[in-house]
Design an enzyme around this catalytic site. Sequence first.
Site, PDB file in Angstrom:
ATOM      1  N   CYS A  83      26.651  26.632  55.327  1.00  0.00           N
ATOM      2  CA  CYS A  83      27.544  25.676  54.665  1.00  0.00           C
ATOM      3  C   CYS A  83      28.382  26.313  53.370  1.00  0.00           C
ATOM      4  CB  CYS A  83      26.903  24.524  54.333  1.00  0.00           C
ATOM      5  SG  CYS A  83      28.052  23.274  53.366  1.00  0.00           S
ATOM      6  N   LEU A  84      29.992  26.199  53.310  1.00  0.00           N
ATOM      7  CA  LEU A  84      30.538  26.779  52.390  1.00  0.00           C
ATOM      8  C   LEU A  84      30.258  26.182  51.059  1.00  0.00           C
ATOM      9  CD1 LEU A  84      34.004  26.819  54.058  1.00  0.00           C
ATOM     10  CD2 LEU A  84      32.477  28.637  53.710  1.00  0.00           C
TER      11      LEU A  84
ATOM     12  N   HIS B 212      27.392  18.652  61.512  1.00  0.00           N
ATOM     13  CA  HIS B 212      27.285  19.028  60.172  1.00  0.00           C
ATOM     14  C   HIS B 212      28.385  18.377  59.216  1.00  0.00           C
ATOM     15  CE1 HIS B 212      26.579  22.337  56.941  1.00  0.00           C
ATOM     16  NE2 HIS B 212      27.647  21.981  56.822  1.00  0.00           N
ATOM     17  N   GLU B 213      29.479  18.333  59.748  1.00  0.00           N
ATOM     18  CA  GLU B 213      30.533  17.910  59.084  1.00  0.00           C
ATOM     19  C   GLU B 213      30.458  16.330  58.793  1.00  0.00           C
ATOM     20  OE1 GLU B 213      32.292  20.079  57.421  1.00  0.00           O
ATOM     21  OE2 GLU B 213      31.583  21.695  58.282  1.00  0.00           O
TER      22      GLU B 213
ATOM     23  N   GLY C 162      34.209  24.868  59.221  1.00  0.00           N
ATOM     24  CA  GLY C 162      34.311  23.428  58.838  1.00  0.00           C
ATOM     25  C   GLY C 162      34.413  23.286  57.550  1.00  0.00           C
TER      26      GLY C 162
ATOM     27  N   GLN D 264      33.503  18.161  50.057  1.00  0.00           N
ATOM     28  CA  GLN D 264      33.404  19.517  49.755  1.00  0.00           C
ATOM     29  C   GLN D 264      34.650  19.816  48.839  1.00  0.00           C
ATOM     30  OE1 GLN D 264      32.362  20.870  53.994  1.00  0.00           O
ATOM     31  NE2 GLN D 264      31.048  22.240  52.475  1.00  0.00           N
TER      32      GLN D 264
ATOM     33  N   HIS E  53      28.163  15.408  56.209  1.00  0.00           N
ATOM     34  CA  HIS E  53      28.928  15.526  54.527  1.00  0.00           C
ATOM     35  C   HIS E  53      29.363  14.312  54.228  1.00  0.00           C
ATOM     36  CE1 HIS E  53      28.332  19.742  53.206  1.00  0.00           C
ATOM     37  NE2 HIS E  53      28.910  20.050  54.484  1.00  0.00           N
TER      38      HIS E  53
HETATM   39 NI    NI Z   1      29.038  22.059  55.074  1.00  0.00          NI
END
Ligand code: NI
Length: 158
Positions: A88-89, A130-131, A46, A51, A134
């Site tokens: 998380c990226l 999670h997304e 995701g 991000q 953000h």
């Molecule tokens: Ni993330």
Amino acid sequence: MALRTIRLQGDPVLSKKCRDIREVTPKIRQLIGDMIDTMYEANGVGLAGPQVGVLRRVVVIDIGEGPVVMINPELLETSGEQTGDEGCLSLPGKAAVVTRPEYVRAKAWNADMEEYEIEGTGLMARAICHELDHLEGHMYTEKAEGPVHDVDYGEESD
Ligand code: NI
């Protein structure tokens, strides 16, 4: 399509609230395509607008069942509970235990500005929560129930 630079934890853009998208312009379409490419390149499940430095309410998710685009997403219903490692990226190579709903139902627009509903359990429910966090300027580490720890290289994160 192009890859975008993934912002890392500590970048102020990750703690800001995102604005709605009122129209899917060519620029937004490009953004969505780039986000999907960037997510795949990074082996993530995701990615959210902030991000890649864009404070707009858009996320892309792929838990291995094909890409899902969520524009202006809203949670409609959640139930149950799951507790497990999450990554998380924007914090590569790390994970921590987070409790999320086991089931979520959400609505969003697709890239054609058509509203749709989506249900998810397990990893999909976790990824959606999670997304969406953000988009409110929140990282999973704020909800971590234990230490943020290293994960093996290659493990998927969202
Ligand atoms: Ni993330």
